[in-house]
Enzyme design. Structure first.
Site, PDB file in Angstrom:
ATOM      1  N   ASP A 132       0.810  -1.223   0.000  1.00 24.21           N
ATOM      2  CA  ASP A 132       0.000   0.000   0.000  1.00 24.21           C
ATOM      3  C   ASP A 132       0.841   1.269   0.000  1.00 24.21           C
ATOM      4  OD1 ASP A 132      -2.250  -1.500   0.100  1.00 24.21           O
ATOM      5  OD2 ASP A 132      -2.625  -1.220   2.243  1.00 24.21           O
TER       6      ASP A 132
ATOM      7  N   LYS B 164       1.971   4.548  19.490  1.00 20.59           N
ATOM      8  CA  LYS B 164       1.080   5.696  19.760  1.00 20.59           C
ATOM      9  C   LYS B 164       1.522   6.502  20.988  1.00 20.59           C
ATOM     10  CE  LYS B 164      -2.983   3.997  17.364  1.00 20.59           C
ATOM     11  NZ  LYS B 164      -2.592   2.664  16.884  1.00 20.59           N
TER      12      LYS B 164
ATOM     13  N   ASP C  72       0.650   5.919   2.705  1.00 19.13           N
ATOM     14  CA  ASP C  72      -0.079   4.653   2.625  1.00 19.13           C
ATOM     15  C   ASP C  72      -1.364   4.947   1.852  1.00 19.13           C
ATOM     16  OD1 ASP C  72      -1.895   2.613   3.037  1.00 19.13           O
ATOM     17  OD2 ASP C  72      -1.261   2.222   5.096  1.00 19.13           O
TER      18      ASP C  72
END
Lengths: 424, 363
Positions: free
Chosen positions: B110, B162, B218
């Site tokens: 991707d 994260k 992406d």
């Protein structure tokens, strides 16, 4: 041959607020629909009756408002006398007629047409007058059938199906009475009209005396109210009670012009009527030769300039001095005087106000009104949606913006896209 | 040299386009997404490519056979009977990846960027350790896994998923080069390379990072596909402007416009910035296009207006229609004249004849 006069009730500047923002720049009765002012359409229909000698406008606009329009009517219909009668205090629809009774009854007309100005219909007045004279009763009102769910918005009639006598009349009933409604167009024997109003007035004054005798507190200071008489309440109801009212059911279209958006279906209805009667006021359909593509009923003022690559119609009225650029699409819309549309733009279901300017690849779009009753702006959680788009006078829309389901007040400059909004 | 491309499943995130074509074959800037990657790998000396797939549609086999011949490369499908995550496919393709001692590339199908495989290979060989991760800098690292290096070094110290506090803004770009010894770390079962393999390699001090030059995206879903297209066209404008329509073309506005030589454009159009026009596309007069992709054989009729949209193969956009707000038309969709579509995802073979004013899926 009997002589006939007509009274058109035009209201005043404090009325027609629902017609904003278009009524901010022109009195609603003079707003052009299908290329002509709203009240020109009933006037033209009345002028076709040989019996009609005089048409009186009654309202509380200032005197100059109708001067120019009535001058042009006098030129167009030389056999008819036109006059504007100004009310200085609002006496109600029947009260205003009674106030000007000497003017109306001069030259002794046998019958009086009374028309509300905010009606759009086919005006089959010759048929209606013939029906009225054949019936020989005091009054005849035009009626039409509406959707059962919409009936409560109007004055509802119950009529004898054989004799067409009106048995019962109720204004905006809460429960369902009938799907036959009053169209706001009536014709009356002069005597029936004025005798009924006079009787109503006397009953009022008697009521006033009684109220005063008992010192009825809430009314003692508002004596003016006793002179306010309404055609529906104070004329149609008593006439029906006396078996003096019949209904003429129109075989053709009828709708009201209340909100600004309702100008669009009215425009379409009048243009279609013109198409059926092969009116020369319509723009002929496009031929194989050069010229814009014209679809269906379209009225384009001779002074408008339309690029040959544009596509117009159906149901479009284009006013004087309008400029429509290359590759422009206009459908079901009114372009008022001096509008300027740049190339490749698209206008659907909208009214574009006087001298407004649309850039290139602009899209101005409303949602077509369905159903016959006058759809007001529908609000959903405080957001206006699903309606005709209205641009007021001298609105500017920048290139490539979309203005959808919006009402835009005059002199706004829109530099980005808007949806479902009222732009002050 | 060898490479493995992680293709995975049905590409549901790029529907409705992937209802018609397998995701690797969807054209990005007029070439299939996977061709961008294969060409860059071949240029860096790769001779063996493994495609790790969950299913093997015949159309994909046929197209890749063509690429094999054209580019002189061996392409093998490695079909997973169950999804093996991001590391499992390496174990499944062990035979090919470990047939010699040279390092191999791994990349996510991707991802679109300038694919610096030669520099990556040179860097990897020079440091001599087991693996190198390509990293790219992002503005908001809190949405990603952040790569933290040892001070003053390219050695990766740890990964922070994260992060709540700022620890750095380099994230894993989904492109790697490994020595075959990595295969000893990977079992043949569903395994995440990011969560289960990399932390051990970092602990062994055998993983480096390599800074990516230029853009990275992406492009696995429509919104990012369009953003990626903009970044790619901007990159082309700097590196190979000859692939773009010249700024002197009468219709070009704001540059970054790619027009396939077989496409036809009408008069008085205004096109750009950031537009890709595919093969056999026909555009009428007075059309306005910006930030959009028109795939093979699309017809855009006169005076239409399109912004932020992907128009699928063989679709037709009617006169005076307006598409915006990340609208995606699948294969063979017809938009009637004068229609407005805002954020509509339209499945293949549909005809749209009333407005779609709020984002929704048209089945």
């Amino acid at each position: 041959m009997s002589t006939v006069k007509a009274v058109i009730l035009v209201g005043g500047p404090s009325r027609g607020t629902r017609f904003r923002p278009l009524s901010m720049n022109v009195p609603k009765p003079l707003f052009p629909v299908a290329g002509r002012p709203i009240i020109w359409h009933p006037i033209a229909a009345l002028a076709k009756l040989k019996q009609v000698t005089e048409i009186l406008l009654v309202g509380f606009f200032e005197d100059f408002v109708f001067r120019e329009f009535l001058d042009s009517c006098s030129a167009e219909f030389p056999n008819i006398h036109f006059k504007y009668l100004r009310e200085y205090q609002s006496l109600g629809t029947a009260g205003g007629i009674y106030h000007f009774r000497n003017e109306i009854l001069r030259h002794s007309p046998q019958h009086i047409f009374v028309l509300h100005a905010d009606v759009c219909c086919s005006y089959p007045l010759a048929e209606m007058l013939a029906f009225h004279e054949a019936q020989g009763r005091g009054g005849t009102i035009m009626g039409t059938r509406v959707e059962r769910d919409d009936a409560h918005r109007y004055g509802c009639l119950v009529a004898d199906t054989e004799t067409n006598e009106v048995l019962h009349y109720v204004e905006k009933p809460e429960t369902f009475i009938s799907d036959l409604i009053s169209c706001g167009v009536g014709v009356f024997k002069y005597s029936a009209l004025f005798d009924t109003i006079r009787a109503a007035l006397e009953a009022r004054h008697q009521q006033m005396e009684e109220d005063r005798a008992y010192e009825w507190p809430s009314r003692s200071t508002e004596t003016d109210d006793y002179d306010v008489l309404r055609l529906e309440q104070d004329v149609l109801r008593p006439l029906a009670a006396d078996h003096q009212l019949t209904v003429y059911v129109t075989p053709s279209f009828w709708r009201q012009i209340k909100s600004a958006g309702s100008a669009i279906p009215a425009n379409a209805a009048y243009l279609d009527q013109m198409l059926q009667s092969h009116s020369t006021a319509l723009t002929p359909p496009s031929s194989a030769t050069a010229g814009p593509e014209i679809v269906g009923a379209v009225s384009i003022h001779p002074s408008a300039r339309i690029d040959p690559t544009a596509k117009i119609g159906p149901h479009v009225s284009i006013g004087p001095r309008v400029t429509v650029g290359p590759g422009v699409r206009v459908k079901n819309s009114i372009l008022l005087d001096g509008v300027d549309i740049k190339p490749n733009s698209c206008v659907l279901n909208s009214v574009i106000g006087w001298r407004s300017k649309l850039g290139s690849w602009v899209r101005v779009e409303g949602t077509p009104v369905s159903g016959r009753h006058d759809l007001e702006a529908i609000t959903n959680a405080g957001v206006k949606n699903q309606s005709i788009t209205i641009l007021g006078q001298e609105v500017v829309v920048a290139d490539e913006c979309i203005i959808r389901n919006c009402i835009v007040l005059p002199n706004k400059e829109l530099r980005s896209s808007f949806h479902d909004d009222i732009l002050m | 040299m060898k490479a493995l491309i992680l293709v995975g499943g049905f590409g549901t995130r790029l529907r409705p386009l992937t209802l018609t074509k397998p995701k690797p074959l969807v054209e990005f800037a007029n070439r299939s997404m996977i061709l961008h990657q294969i060409e860059a790998l071949v240029k860096a000396g790769v001779t063996d490519i493994v495609l790790a797939v969950n299913y093997r549609p015949e159309v994909m086999v046929a197209v890749l056979q063509k690429y094999e011949e054209e580019l002189g490369v061996r392409i093998t499908f490695s079909v997973e009977s169950e999804p093996l995550g991001t590391a499992g496919p390496l174990a499944l393709a062990k035979d090919i990846l470990s047939k010699d001692n040279s390092p191999f590339f791994v990349l996510n199908s991707d991802v679109i960027c300038e694919f610096p495989f030669e520099a990556l290979r040179d860097f990897h060989i020079q440091h001599g350790n087991e693996g190198t991760i390509v990293v790219t800098k992002v503005e908001e690292p809190s949405k990603y896994g952040v790569v933290v290096t040892k001070p003053g070094s390219t050695h990766i110290d740890r990964f922070v998923e994260k992060p709540v506090e700022f620890v750095g803004n380099r994230i894993n770009a989904g492109i790697y080069i490994f020595n075959p010894t990595i295969l000893d770390r990977i079992p043949l079962r569903p395994t995440s390379i990011e969560k289960e393999i990399f932390p051990g390699m970092a602990a062994d001090s055998t993983l480096h990072c390599f800074d990516l030059e230029g853009f990275w995206m992406d492009v696995g879903q429509p919104k990012d596909f369009l953003t990626g297209t903009c970044l790619y066209l901007a990159s082309l404008a700097k590196k190979s402007p000859e692939q773009l329509a010249p700024a002197t073309a009468p219709y070009v506005h704001g540059g970054h416009v790619m027009v396939h030589p077989t496409a036809r454009i009408g008069k008085d159009c205004k096109i750009g910035p950031n537009v890709v026009i595919g093969p056999n596309v026909v555009i009428g007069d007075g059309v306005r296009l910006q930030r959009c992709v028109l795939l093979d054989s699309v017809r855009v009729k006169d005076y239409a207006w399109i912004r932020s949209a992907i128009v699928g193969w063989n679709s037709t956009v009617g006169r005076w229609s307006r598409l915006e707000g990340v609208t995606v038309l699948g294969d063979d969709v017809t938009v009637a004249p004068e229609i407005y579509i805002n954020g509509g995802f339209v499945l293949p073979h549909k005809t749209i004849s009333s407005n779609v004013t709020e984002p929704k899926i048209i089945m």
